[in-house]
Design a protein around this motif. Structure first.
Motif, PDB file in Angstrom:
ATOM      1  N   GLU A  25       0.844  -1.677  -0.199  1.00 49.72           N
ATOM      2  CA  GLU A  25      -0.194   0.078   0.054  1.00 49.72           C
ATOM      3  C   GLU A  25       1.031   1.457   0.018  1.00 49.72           C
ATOM      4  OE1 GLU A  25      -4.644  -0.489   1.726  1.00 49.72           O
ATOM      5  OE2 GLU A  25      -2.588   0.312   3.303  1.00 49.72           O
ATOM      6  N   ASP A  30      -3.062  -0.813  -5.473  1.00 46.83           N
ATOM      7  CA  ASP A  30      -4.574  -1.179  -4.185  1.00 46.83           C
ATOM      8  C   ASP A  30      -4.773  -2.338  -3.402  1.00 46.83           C
ATOM      9  OD1 ASP A  30      -8.058  -1.593  -5.794  1.00 46.83           O
ATOM     10  OD2 ASP A  30      -7.482  -1.469  -3.476  1.00 46.83           O
ATOM     11  N   THR A 228      -4.799   5.454  -0.196  1.00 49.98           N
ATOM     12  CA  THR A 228      -3.565   5.284   0.627  1.00 49.98           C
ATOM     13  C   THR A 228      -2.862   6.652  -0.325  1.00 49.98           C
ATOM     14  OG1 THR A 228      -3.818   3.184   1.034  1.00 49.98           O
ATOM     15  CG2 THR A 228      -1.699   3.453   0.430  1.00 49.98           C
TER      16      THR A 228
END
Length: 238
Positions: A25, A30, A228
């Motif tokens: 991440e 993803d 993220t």
């Protein structure tokens, strides 16, 4: 142009999954996860990942059997094996069955990320950030339609809906998604989220707790709602 590459991490050790998912991440991917071979098979069908990080010693359907089943079905999804089996025979078997790389535990998370980048470059033709093809090949189409589904958060009833469908969340999962969406596009580190959501800044909770809750929320809510920010932390999406 599609977004970040999608990865599936398969390992029956929750601690290993947390470390691997955290590292990947942070690299901007993803990441989804599965704890056994059958869940991994279902996850591959559901998410159509760009690459799978696969442990061999899995309950139910073993990693080798999963790899064998994938290749027999004509699925060429790249696979990086991450295994405690360090014998030459296991490495040869895994590579012969169609693994694209093989890394032995204990391992360096940074080295694993480097191998993932390398495999993606040569098998999918994309750079690690997902900005498109790098070797003249067309990027693979997205597995789902564009845009995140509509998210509704009711603070009074502590209920969450995605496209009108209720999503059952634990108390802390609700607190986390509600906090992030109350601060749109603001980026929070894991330490800050521990302080604000868990009321913990003294180490009784690990930052891995945040990572695990984000993973579970992404599985429940679908893509796009929790983003993220590489090397920093998380924010609400889109």
């Amino acid at each position: 142009m599609r977004g970040a590459a999608s990865l599936l991490v398969v390992d029956d050790d929750a601690r290993v999954r947390t470390v691997v998912c955290w590292q990947l991440e942070a690299e901007g991917y993803d990441v989804h996860e599965a704890a056994d071979g059958y869940a991994a098979w279902a996850g591959i069908e559901r998410h159509r990942p760009d690459l799978v990080v696969l442990d061999l010693s899995l309950p139910g359907l073993s990693g080798l059997d999963l790899l064998r089943r994938l290749r027999a079905a004509g699925d060429v999804t790249p696979v990086v094996v991450l295994s405690g089996r360090d014998g030459e025979g296991d490495r040869i078997t895994g590579l012969d069955l169609g693994a694209d790389d093989y890394l032995v535990k204990p391992f360096s998370p940074g080295e694993l990320a480097a191998r993932v980048r390398s495999v993606l470059r040569r098998t999918v033709g994309r750079d690690p950030s997902g900005r498109g093809a790098t070797d003249g090949q067309a990027p693979r189409p997205p597995a789902t339609g564009g845009g995140a589904a509509r998210l509704r958060i009711d603070h009074g009833t502590r209920e969450v809906e995605v496209d009108g469908e209720p999503v059952p969340l634990t108390a802390k999962e609700f607190d986390l998604v509600a906090f992030l969406h109350a601060h749109p596009r603001q980026v929070f580190t894991r330490a800050q989220l521990l302080e604000h959501v868990w009321a913990s800044s003294h180490g009784w909770q690990s930052e891995a707790t945040v990572t695990e809750h984000v993973h579970r929320l992404r599985h429940k809510l679908g893509p796009g709602h929790l983003v993220t920010v590489r090397g920093v932390g998380y924010r609400s999406g889109p």
